[in-house]
Design an enzyme around this catalytic site. Structure first.
Site, PDB file in Angstrom:
ATOM      1  N   GLY A   1       0.262  -6.237  -2.720  1.00 41.17           N
ATOM      2  CA  GLY A   1       1.531  -6.945  -2.584  1.00 41.17           C
ATOM      3  C   GLY A   1       1.638  -7.636  -1.243  1.00 41.17           C
ATOM      4  O   GLY A   1       0.765  -7.519  -0.374  1.00 41.17           O
TER       5      GLY A   1
ATOM      6  N   ASN B   1      -1.061   5.356   3.106  1.00 43.02           N
ATOM      7  CA  ASN B   1      -1.366   5.793   1.743  1.00 43.02           C
ATOM      8  C   ASN B   1      -2.679   6.566   1.753  1.00 43.02           C
ATOM      9  O   ASN B   1      -3.672   6.102   2.302  1.00 43.02           O
ATOM     10  CB  ASN B   1      -1.467   4.563   0.820  1.00 43.02           C
ATOM     11  CG  ASN B   1      -1.717   4.939  -0.624  1.00 43.02           C
ATOM     12  OD1 ASN B   1      -1.674   6.111  -1.004  1.00 43.02           O
ATOM     13  ND2 ASN B   1      -1.986   3.942  -1.447  1.00 43.02           N
TER      14      ASN B   1
ATOM     15  N   SER C   1       0.832  -1.194   0.000  1.00 38.54           N
ATOM     16  CA  SER C   1       0.000   0.000   0.000  1.00 38.54           C
ATOM     17  C   SER C   1       0.871   1.250   0.000  1.00 38.54           C
ATOM     18  O   SER C   1       1.785   1.382   0.808  1.00 38.54           O
ATOM     19  CB  SER C   1      -0.912   0.004   1.231  1.00 38.54           C
ATOM     20  OG  SER C   1      -1.715   1.161   1.253  1.00 38.54           O
ATOM     21  N   GLY C   2       0.589   2.161  -0.928  1.00 37.53           N
ATOM     22  CA  GLY C   2       1.359   3.391  -1.040  1.00 37.53           C
ATOM     23  C   GLY C   2       2.499   3.317  -2.018  1.00 37.53           C
ATOM     24  O   GLY C   2       3.221   4.299  -2.219  1.00 37.53           O
TER      25      GLY C   2
END
Length: 1035
Positions: free
Chosen positions: A520, A293, A247-248
């Site tokens: 991910g 994020n 994330s991000g």
């Protein structure tokens, strides 16, 4: 290591310690030149681990400035020395004896986990003496050193070009490019994208055109998309672009960039515009602000874009995975629920707000709990308008849009429904307030039925139905379950409407490019059910990735005919079996425990430990925790909430409530739930409560979706993009090596490098190799073909046969073999370049002098031409002046003679007529005669003065003209400009001539008046003759 000086060709780090050029003096003992540093003997343990990244600045000669004043090596002699750690994980280390002989500089790992670049002074047995940038000298175990790459390889755009593939080399190369806004780097077949957290000038129509024409070959998402569409058309095989990262890391933006390129190349029908407009819809309903994020996708997404035979987009289909429904009812501090809630509250029109009884976001309990209502730099009202426009474009009617917004408002108002305890057993019923009535109105149900659905549960026991009142906690769970189900069904309904709008229909050709934007690998301090499913999906994707990578590698080896033995790689099948094995796998045991009404998170943990302890990838820990060894590392999971989230139950009473609503969307949601629950429930779950919306558990559904996804991807040619987040604070320019290293491991980039290192990662065609290094040959060879030249170069530099392979078209090298050739080439070229610079400098100076001479010659020629023109003009002017002077002089002479003749004639007439006049008139006649005589004298005086003035002026003009001509020709020196003075002299002459002519005309008039009383006679005739001549004279 964040700031590196531009590499110098003088730095030769990959040369063997005993290598020297012909004619160079022998190398002296390196320890004799190390007096500036203190020699410290260090024993390196073999059980250290890398904890963080590494810092420091590597300069052109390999120095490092790590900026750490508290370094344990910044000590004087006699101070205690902290031993250096050594990682037991050697997957990523090029530390062979052969490699150590070739380089003089190595990366040294410090106790804190940072890396510094040290210079090897000597090697004896298993120990090496290394000098650090601060001047300290360490004695370390040679195996702990990691070789460094030559400066020529700094910032390469493909990690496979690195001579030495190791952790510090890859981390440094990514940071080197990141600091120059080159956020894309290739790792063989994988594109690594580091999130810049700012706008970078890498996108737009001009860049799209450059990659379309292939005039720009730098790594880019555009290049990946271009390769995909070209291979789809050429090979007639479906393609896939697989984007992953935590994330991000920028997955969503990367997917949008890929879609933009495909839309630009395959556009024309207008459908591409609709595809792009799906992004704001899916982001609004599926993305949320998290601590990591501001625009985190809380679901997985696959967009399958279909193309016609000519390569034009003909349609698309969207598939989603594992929406995080729990975020609807529960948010952590500092995070937000899904964007659409805040956008609706901020951007709804007054009419819509009144219809939905909508208030501000701060008034809703589901949104209050995180105490976060906005995102810096984001206008939720503006985003809401973009969402409504996008819904229009994908053909969602205004009526349906209002229904969608009504469902969103209903979810918000559900969170405000409160309960009142009605008896001593903590049974509750909903309070009849604004919240409850608004929910009933928005979904179109009877308020009493809504109260019963939230406070009672109908249970079937054999043929009887038992009504059970709910406690406060059970009622809250029922309320939240209804809110989550409404939102999840609304999300699925929107995706269905989008797919209807983008449907291919009869235009289907079978060619497609799928873009997979999926979460991910995740590992947090506390990992729950979501991380469990996400990491399972990444295990599957990693296996797909590894097998595809090996397939590509070995196909190239076989195609070029090199001697190749299949390399076995560390497969993650054992970990996948831990998840998928029946009946004793993680997923099977989780589903089994979920069916038990008395099952708890603790009983689940105990069951897993009981049945899976023999698996090498599983370890049971204390309490509710267990650990799984994933391909990217170990992750410890806590079973709290596993069973509830896996069951995802919505009781049959709630489904019945939705089916009874007058609004069409709740009815559609109920029908969808019933379709997914056609299989009858058996066992303890049936006895516990009857029908549920979720007959299949969340984990089982996700597993089925994952298998379908892998089957689809298996029929495509994949292209991989790994997104990396450089820091956790979303700050541009900040690069945290430890965080980046963790992600590189988790998303498999390090695995790519390891796999490539096991083969021949450096490849170069015979032609390129011979062109690049052919001039280094000391002796000429008979055969001049590229292959013969290449082999001669390899023999001259004693490259060991096992370190390279000669293929049909390329040379294949093991890791680290190009370094010595590059360094020798750089040193040779450096000498040549110095000589060339001197020659070029001399040639440039000569050219400059020649240019100056040419300019002088041109100016001289221009001066000569102008001088000739001036001489011609002056000669012509002089001739004109002389003619005018002669004419004036002649006129004056004639005028003077004419006046003398007239005067004599008048005197004669006066004498003859004197007596007659005396007799006739006396004294009066004498007065007239005397007046005429006086007027003639005056005329002669005026003429004489004019003649004298003419002579003087002629002399002056002549002398001045002669003087200026002498000055111009150089005969006489004078501080004046002859050309300007000549022009001024001519102006003076013209002025005088005009004035002189005027005075002559005045004299004529005066003389005419004086002689007007006389008529006849020779004097009058002579006068008229003279003035006629004077009039005909041209000045």
């Amino acid at each position: 290591m964040s700031h590196k000086v531009k590499p110098s060709v003088q730095s030769l780090k990959s040369m063997p310690a005993d290598y020297r050029f012909l004619g160079s003096p022998p190398l002296s003992d390196p320890l004799e030149n190390s007096s500036s540093g203190s020699s410290v003997s260090v024993t390196i343990p073999r059980n250290g681990h890398l904890k963080n990244g590494f810092k420091g600045t590597r300069d052109s000669v390999g120095g490092v400035d790590n900026g750490n004043e508290d370094s344990p090596y910044s000590v004087s002699n006699g101070d205690p020395v902290v031993p250096l750690p050594q990682s037991t994980d050697r997957r990523w280390s090029d530390t062979s004896v052969y490699a150590r002989k070739k380089v003089l500089q190595f990366w040294v790992q410090l106790p804190c986990g940072n890396w510094e670049l040290g210079k090897v002074l000597s090697t004896s047995g298993e120990e090496s003496v290394v000098k650090l940038p601060e001047g300290n000298v360490l004695k370390v175990i040679s195996e702990s050193l990691v070789p460094a790459n030559p400066d020529i390889l700094d910032g390469v755009d493909d990690l496979m070009q690195l001579s030495y593939l190791n952790e510090p080399a890859v981390l440094y190369n990514l940071e080197y490019r990141y600091n120059q806004d080159m956020i894309y780097t290739k790792a063989g077949p994988v594109l690594v994208a580091v999130n810049p957290f700012k706008e970078v000038p890498l996108y737009g129509n001009s860049n799209i055109e450059a990659y379309r024409k292939r005039s720009n070959e730098s790594p880019h998402v555009y290049a990946i998309a271009d390769t995909a569409i070209r291979e789809m058309i050429r090979d007639e095989v479906n393609q896939s672009i697989i984007i992953s990262g935590e994330s991000g890391a920028g997955k969503t933006e990367t997917a949008k960039i890929a879609m933009q390129y495909l839309a630009a190349l395959g556009g024309g029908s207008g459908i591409e515009y609709e595809i792009l407009k799906t992004n704001p819809i899916l982001e609004a309903f599926g993305n949320a602000k998290t601590l990591r994020n501001d625009n985190s996708s809380r679901f997985g997404k696959l967009i399958e874009i279909h193309f016609s035979e000519t390569g034009k987009i003909s349609g698309a289909k969207v598939q989603t995975f594992l929406l995080e429904k729990s975020r609807v009812v529960q948010c952590a501090e500092g995070e937000r629920s899904y964007h659409i809630f805040y956008q609706l509250c901020a951007g709804a029109s007054p009419t819509l707000r009144e219809k939905l009884n909508l208030t501000s976001a701060e008034e809703y309990k589901y949104l209050q709990q995180s105490n976060c209502y906005s995102i810096n730099g984001v206008d939720d009202a503006e985003r809401f308008q973009a969402v409504t426009e996008a819904l229009d474009i994908v053909h969602v009617s205004k009526e349906d849009q209002e229904s969608v917004f009504a469902m969103l408002a209903a979810v918000l108002w559900l969170g405000n429904v409160s309960f009142t305890v009605i008896d001593n057993e903590n049974h509750v019923e909903p309070e009849e307030d604004e919240s409850l009535s608004t929910v009933a109105k928005l979904i179109g149900c009877n308020i009493n039925e809504l109260k019963l659905a939230l406070s009672n549960r109908n249970m079937k026991v054999r043929n009887d139905t038992i009504i059970q009142k709910l406690t406060l906690s059970q009622a809250i769970d029922a309320r939240d379950a209804l809110a989550k189900s409404i939102y999840a069904c609304l999300f699925d309904w929107l995706v269905e409407q989008i797919n209807k709008s983008l449907a291919v229909g009869k235009r289907r050709t079978g060619r497609s490019i799928s873009i997979l934007d999926i979460y991910g690998f995740e590992s947090f301090d506390k990992n729950s059910f979501e991380q469990f499913c996400i990491n399972y999906a990444n295990e599957r994707l990693q296996q797909h990735f590894n097998r595809h990578l090996f397939k590509l590698e070995q196909e190239e080896y076989i195609q070029d005919g090199i001697d190749w033995t299949r390399v076995d790689f560390e497969d993650n099948q054992n970990c996948l079996s831990l998840f998928e094995k029946k009946p004793l796998g993680l997923l099977s045991l989780l589903d089994e425990e979920s069916t038990f009404p008395n099952g708890t998170d603790l009983t689940l943990a105990n069951k897993l430990k009981e049945h899976l302890s023999a698996n090498s990838c599983f370890r049971g820990d204390r309490g509710k925790t267990f650990t799984v060894s994933h391909y990217a590392g170990e992750v410890t999971y806590e079973t709290t909430g596993f069973l509830e989230k896996n069951r995802d139950l919505l009781h049959s009473d709630s489904i019945k409530l939705l089916s009874s609503c007058s609004c069409h969307l709740p009815q559609a949601f109920a029908s969808s739930m019933l379709i997914h629950s056609e299989k009858p429930v058996v066992g303890p779950l049936y006895k516990a409560g009857g029908a549920d919306s979720q007959r299949l558990s969340v984990a089982t559904k996700f597993k089925d979706q994952l298998f379908q996804l892998m089957q689809r991807l298996g029929n495509t040619t994949p292209h991989f993009i790994r997104c990396i987040k450089p820091n956790n604070v979303q700050s541009p320019g900040l690069y945290e090596q430890g965080l980046v290293l963790q992600q590189l491991r988790c998303c498999g980039v390090l695995e790519v490098v390891r796999i490539s290192r096991s083969g021949f990662p450096t490849r170069m065609s015979h032609q390129k190799f011979s062109r690049r290094y052919g001039f280094l040959l000391l002796e000429s060879i008979a055969a001049k073909d590229p292959l013969s030249v290449s082999v001669a170069i390899l023999h001259q530099f004693n490259i060991l046969p096992e370190m390279y392979q000669v293929g049909y078209t390329k040379l294949f090298f093991r890791t680290g073999q190009i370094g010595v050739l590059e360094d020798t080439r750089n040193r040779t070229l450096h000498g040549i370049l110095q000589l060339q610079r001197r020659v070029l400098k001399s040639e440039a100076a000569l050219r400059e002098k020649e240019e100056e001479n040419d300019i002088l010659r041109q100016r001289l020629q221009q001066y000569d031409n102008r001088w000739s023109e001036y001489e011609t003009k002056m000669k012509s002017m002089e001739e004109i002046w002389q003619k005018q002077m002669r004419s004036l002089q002649s006129s004056l002479s004639i005028a003077k003679k004419s006046l003398e003749v007239e005067d004599s004639a008048r005197n004669s007439d006066a004498s003859v007529n004197a007596s007659d006049a005396t007799e006739l008139s006396g004294s009066g006649g004498d007065f007239r005669t005397h007046g005429r005589t006086r007027s003639v004298g005056v005329g002669l005086s005026v003429i004489s003065r004019l003649a004298e003035e003419f002579g003087q002026r002629a002399q002056v003009f002549g002398d001045d003209t002669k003087f200026l001509m002498e000055v111009k020709s150089g005969q006489v020196e004078a501080n004046l400009d002859p050309e300007r003075e000549l022009r001024r002299l001519k102006q003076m002459f013209d002025t005088w001539k005009k004035d002189y002519g005027g005075r002559l005309r005045e004299t004529k008039l005066i003389l005419g008046k004086l002689g007007s009383g006389e008529s006849g006679g020779s004097a009058e005739r002579v006068k008229m003759k003279w003035w006629g001549r004077l009039k005909s004279t041209r000045f």
